[in-house]
Write a protein that holds these residues in place. Structure first.
Motif, PDB file in Angstrom:
ATOM      1  N   SER A 205       0.789  -1.365  -0.327  1.00 30.71           N
ATOM      2  CA  SER A 205      -0.436   0.113   0.099  1.00 30.71           C
ATOM      3  C   SER A 205       0.942   1.020   0.578  1.00 30.71           C
ATOM      4  N   GLU A 206       0.521   2.253  -0.186  1.00 30.77           N
ATOM      5  CA  GLU A 206       0.720   3.530  -0.345  1.00 30.77           C
ATOM      6  C   GLU A 206       0.257   4.821   0.417  1.00 30.77           C
ATOM      7  N   PHE A 207       0.839   5.621   1.712  1.00 27.89           N
ATOM      8  CA  PHE A 207       0.715   6.124   2.569  1.00 27.89           C
ATOM      9  C   PHE A 207      -0.254   7.381   1.750  1.00 27.89           C
ATOM     10  N   ARG A 208      -1.223   7.871   2.503  1.00 24.24           N
ATOM     11  CA  ARG A 208      -2.390   8.707   1.927  1.00 24.24           C
ATOM     12  C   ARG A 208      -2.351   9.880   2.657  1.00 24.24           C
ATOM     13  N   SER A 209      -2.561   9.527   3.662  1.00 20.11           N
ATOM     14  CA  SER A 209      -2.608  11.008   4.751  1.00 20.11           C
ATOM     15  C   SER A 209      -3.097  10.260   6.806  1.00 20.11           C
ATOM     16  N   LEU A 210      -2.878  11.244   7.391  1.00 26.34           N
ATOM     17  CA  LEU A 210      -3.449  10.772   8.545  1.00 26.34           C
ATOM     18  C   LEU A 210      -5.012  11.188   9.273  1.00 26.34           C
ATOM     19  N   LEU A 211      -5.108  10.233   9.894  1.00 22.52           N
ATOM     20  CA  LEU A 211      -6.372  10.531  10.546  1.00 22.52           C
ATOM     21  C   LEU A 211      -6.840  10.490  12.186  1.00 22.52           C
ATOM     22  N   SER A 212      -6.030  10.110  12.291  1.00 19.20           N
ATOM     23  CA  SER A 212      -6.560  10.108  14.244  1.00 19.20           C
ATOM     24  C   SER A 212      -4.790  10.137  15.241  1.00 19.20           C
ATOM     25  N   ILE A 213      -5.165  10.878  16.176  1.00 19.54           N
ATOM     26  CA  ILE A 213      -3.951  10.831  16.777  1.00 19.54           C
ATOM     27  C   ILE A 213      -4.700  10.498  18.101  1.00 19.54           C
ATOM     28  N   ARG A 214      -4.031   8.952  18.746  1.00 13.71           N
ATOM     29  CA  ARG A 214      -4.982   8.778  20.112  1.00 13.71           C
ATOM     30  C   ARG A 214      -2.948   9.415  21.497  1.00 13.71           C
ATOM     31  N   GLN A 215      -3.608   9.609  22.720  1.00 15.63           N
ATOM     32  CA  GLN A 215      -3.187   9.696  23.653  1.00 15.63           C
ATOM     33  C   GLN A 215      -3.230   9.215  24.849  1.00 15.63           C
ATOM     34  N   LEU A 276     -14.096   7.523   7.023  1.00 12.50           N
ATOM     35  CA  LEU A 276     -13.805   7.083   6.361  1.00 12.50           C
ATOM     36  C   LEU A 276     -14.738   6.808   5.234  1.00 12.50           C
ATOM     37  N   LEU A 277     -15.931   6.408   5.784  1.00 14.78           N
ATOM     38  CA  LEU A 277     -17.385   6.382   5.061  1.00 14.78           C
ATOM     39  C   LEU A 277     -17.600   7.998   4.640  1.00 14.78           C
ATOM     40  N   TYR A 278     -17.394   8.920   5.548  1.00  8.74           N
ATOM     41  CA  TYR A 278     -17.909  10.220   4.771  1.00  8.74           C
ATOM     42  C   TYR A 278     -16.985  10.435   3.913  1.00  8.74           C
ATOM     43  N   GLY A 279     -15.280  10.152   3.811  1.00  9.81           N
ATOM     44  CA  GLY A 279     -14.728  10.566   2.926  1.00  9.81           C
ATOM     45  C   GLY A 279     -15.161  10.016   1.443  1.00  9.81           C
ATOM     46  N   LEU A 280     -16.120   8.652   1.572  1.00 11.69           N
ATOM     47  CA  LEU A 280     -15.658   7.857   0.554  1.00 11.69           C
ATOM     48  C   LEU A 280     -17.094   8.603  -0.212  1.00 11.69           C
ATOM     49  N   GLU A 281     -17.782   9.227   0.726  1.00 12.03           N
ATOM     50  CA  GLU A 281     -18.876   9.671   0.228  1.00 12.03           C
ATOM     51  C   GLU A 281     -18.718  11.358  -0.897  1.00 12.03           C
ATOM     52  N   ARG A 282     -18.679  11.801   0.695  1.00 10.78           N
ATOM     53  CA  ARG A 282     -17.712  13.764   0.031  1.00 10.78           C
ATOM     54  C   ARG A 282     -16.146  13.779  -0.160  1.00 10.78           C
ATOM     55  N   GLY A 283     -15.647  12.557   0.105  1.00 13.28           N
ATOM     56  CA  GLY A 283     -14.150  13.120  -0.722  1.00 13.28           C
ATOM     57  C   GLY A 283     -13.266  13.279   0.549  1.00 13.28           C
ATOM     58  N   PHE A 284     -12.181  12.366   0.311  1.00 13.24           N
ATOM     59  CA  PHE A 284     -11.291  12.539   1.654  1.00 13.24           C
ATOM     60  C   PHE A 284     -10.248  13.527   1.832  1.00 13.24           C
ATOM     61  N   ASP A 285     -10.569  14.654   0.928  1.00 11.08           N
ATOM     62  CA  ASP A 285     -10.209  15.989   1.522  1.00 11.08           C
ATOM     63  C   ASP A 285     -10.924  16.468   2.549  1.00 11.08           C
ATOM     64  N   LYS A 286     -12.197  16.187   2.566  1.00 10.63           N
ATOM     65  CA  LYS A 286     -13.228  16.410   3.840  1.00 10.63           C
ATOM     66  C   LYS A 286     -12.677  15.897   4.824  1.00 10.63           C
ATOM     67  N   ILE A 287     -11.415  14.380   5.206  1.00 16.40           N
ATOM     68  CA  ILE A 287     -11.203  14.007   6.459  1.00 16.40           C
ATOM     69  C   ILE A 287      -9.819  14.029   6.525  1.00 16.40           C
ATOM     70  N   ASP A 288      -9.186  14.308   5.394  1.00 14.38           N
ATOM     71  CA  ASP A 288      -7.573  13.743   5.670  1.00 14.38           C
ATOM     72  C   ASP A 288      -6.700  14.908   6.752  1.00 14.38           C
ATOM     73  N   LEU A 289      -6.006  14.664   7.139  1.00  9.11           N
ATOM     74  CA  LEU A 289      -4.618  15.716   7.245  1.00  9.11           C
ATOM     75  C   LEU A 289      -2.925  15.017   6.490  1.00  9.11           C
TER      76      LEU A 289
ATOM     77  N   GLN B 309     -14.699  15.779  14.057  1.00 18.16           N
ATOM     78  CA  GLN B 309     -14.836  15.365  14.126  1.00 18.16           C
ATOM     79  C   GLN B 309     -17.025  15.928  12.861  1.00 18.16           C
ATOM     80  N   LEU B 310     -17.445  14.568  12.483  1.00 12.31           N
ATOM     81  CA  LEU B 310     -18.221  14.686  11.439  1.00 12.31           C
ATOM     82  C   LEU B 310     -18.675  16.756  11.150  1.00 12.31           C
TER      83      LEU B 310
END
Lengths: 312, 312
Positions: A205-215, A276-289, B309-310
């Protein structure tokens, strides 16, 4: 870098005086100054009567026991006397801190240093770094690394709306999750995700974006230190699963919509599936870092910045 | 946790055999298994002829030299013989790894262990942890913490469109940047941002969101380890600047639009300023990674998850 400490002209300020009415300001400052120094700024000083060290412009002194010509069989008592005399000298000179780099074979010197108040700052491989704060009050020495970094990869096949998930063999509750694991030292976040996905599932696979961080602190898997867990979005380059049967019970391409609503998953995976579902439907630019590589101030080095690309 | 190692029944697998055609799969697995163990799963074993250790279900053995009744003045030679005999026994028993927890006062034992192949895994305060891989091939022991975490706070006053910025006193180029500094051990990202902003500027604020992450390896200010630098968005609770004159040359509330276009700033600050400007104009929900606190699987603990957040 390990020998760099503290602005000597700050010493009077640090010894109990208040800085511009803002608490801890001086403490923060010396930490930051310390961090901004490079080892090239150290210069040698030495005493005929004591240990030869290198002093930085912040008033700290560093002694590398591998470089000061100690007899290989020096006794704890003999080193203790040498250190005692050196400490007297450094205190008289107004030094703020002392760093001792101790090769493993001379570890008995660490025991001797302990009796003078030194503690371990860190240790790696063949050496330990000991430190002693001389500046009065609570130690203001900078700490060592506090976090391990783990990375998981959500490999999303946009054409089918499916995502690659695994069930750990070792868990009692077999929840779907994204494959992942700990970063190796010096490994970029995206590289860890791609490597771990391949090791667990056989998928390239190849890297696309960062989605979340947990501490998470006091992490049982991190020797009581903290854990940073990052989830990345990846795109598949291959599709045939060849999963690690030692590590995984199951491995599948699962509908993102299915993962978003199943209860057989973890709280984090469920939230990211909905993203991811939101990204699939509306575009990953809405969720990606997304990642941008930027030259560091240190020549020849780069860093990776992950942030929201501006919507166009 | 420090004594937990490796599934003993994996030992034959790990000794050079290939796991399900996926390279490094076994290595990944033992690391992960190791991390999943808790110390409560250790049980004591002991030899009359050697060091008494605790064995975990992964086949690793841990010896705490503070607990095995060594004479306080044991010599390096005497400990070396004891360790040699113990190692013979552990190898005969098929142990995968040995961990030695060495109190600073017994550091001479670390020198003796070095001659048997042990190296430092980590050290903190009053003890060092040594490790030796017995499983054959390259060591597959899990590493220690690799990253320090620094956090900056972009305090945005939405009513005026201004953001709090400082110029470091110590830098040659006086660029505007957001106040910030290193996280203390166990400190949450948002708490670091709020604390550092107050220490540098006297401004009280509260955490809103996470905006960006930068990863940099071989960091000069991190003893050669890696650095994770996070920028948060904060909201001001007070507005009167009382900045730390030791640390800052200047401190101002600057128009976000001005910061977004000035050349007197850093590459990261400039990018985040443009993000903030977008947030001011279109809503911060377009740029924020907000925080959700979720119960960990370890009872009584929580972790912080930062994600988009969505959109509603």
């Amino acid at each position: 870098m390990a020998g760099c400490v503290f602005l000597s002209r700050l010493s009077s300020l640090i010894r109990g005086q208040v800085c511009c009415k803002v608490s801890s300001c001086a403490q923060t400052r010396v930490r930051r100054l310390w961090c901004a120094l490079s080892c090239s700024q150290l210069h040698k000083v030495g005493g005929n009567s004591g240990l030869a060290g290198k002093v930085d412009r912040f008033g700290g002194v560093t002694v590398d026991l591998a470089e000061v010509g100690l007899p290989a069989d020096i006794s704890e008592d003999a080193f203790s006397r040498l250190l005692r005399d050196s400490l007297s000298q450094w205190k008289a000179e107004g030094r703020m801190a002392v760093w001792l780099r101790v090769p493993m074979s001379l570890s008995r010197c660490a025991a001797a240093a302990s009796s003078h108040g030194f503690t371990f700052h860190h240790a790696r491989g063949e050496y330990a770094m000991l430190a002693l704060w001389l500046g009065g009050g609570e130690s203001r020495l900078p700490g060592f690394a506090t976090h391990q970094v783990g990375v998981a990869g959500a490999v999303v096949d946009e054409s089918s709306g499916k995502v690659l998930v695994v069930q750990d063999k070792n868990k009692t509750k077999n929840a779907w999750k994204f494959p992942g694991g700990l970063s190796d030292p010096g490994e970029n976040i995206g590289a860890t995700a791609v490597r771990e996905v391949f090791e667990e599932t056989g998928i390239r696979s190849e890297f696309r974006s960062l989605l979340s961080i947990r501490q998470q602190h006091n992490h049982p898997g991190a020797f009581g230190m903290s854990d940073m867990y990052v989830i990345c979005r990846l795109s598949p380059l291959t599709y045939d699963i060849n999963f690690c049967m030692q590590e995984c019970l199951r491995c599948e391409w699962l509908d993102v919509s299915e993962l978003a609503k199943t209860s057989s998953t973890t709280p984090i995976t469920s939230r990211i599936a909905r993203l991811l579902l939101y990204g699939l439907e509306r575009g990953f630019d809405k969720i990606d870092l997304t990642m941008e590589e930027i030259p560091a101030v240190y020549s020849g080095m780069f860093y990776q910045l992950y942030y929201r690309q501006l919507p166009t």
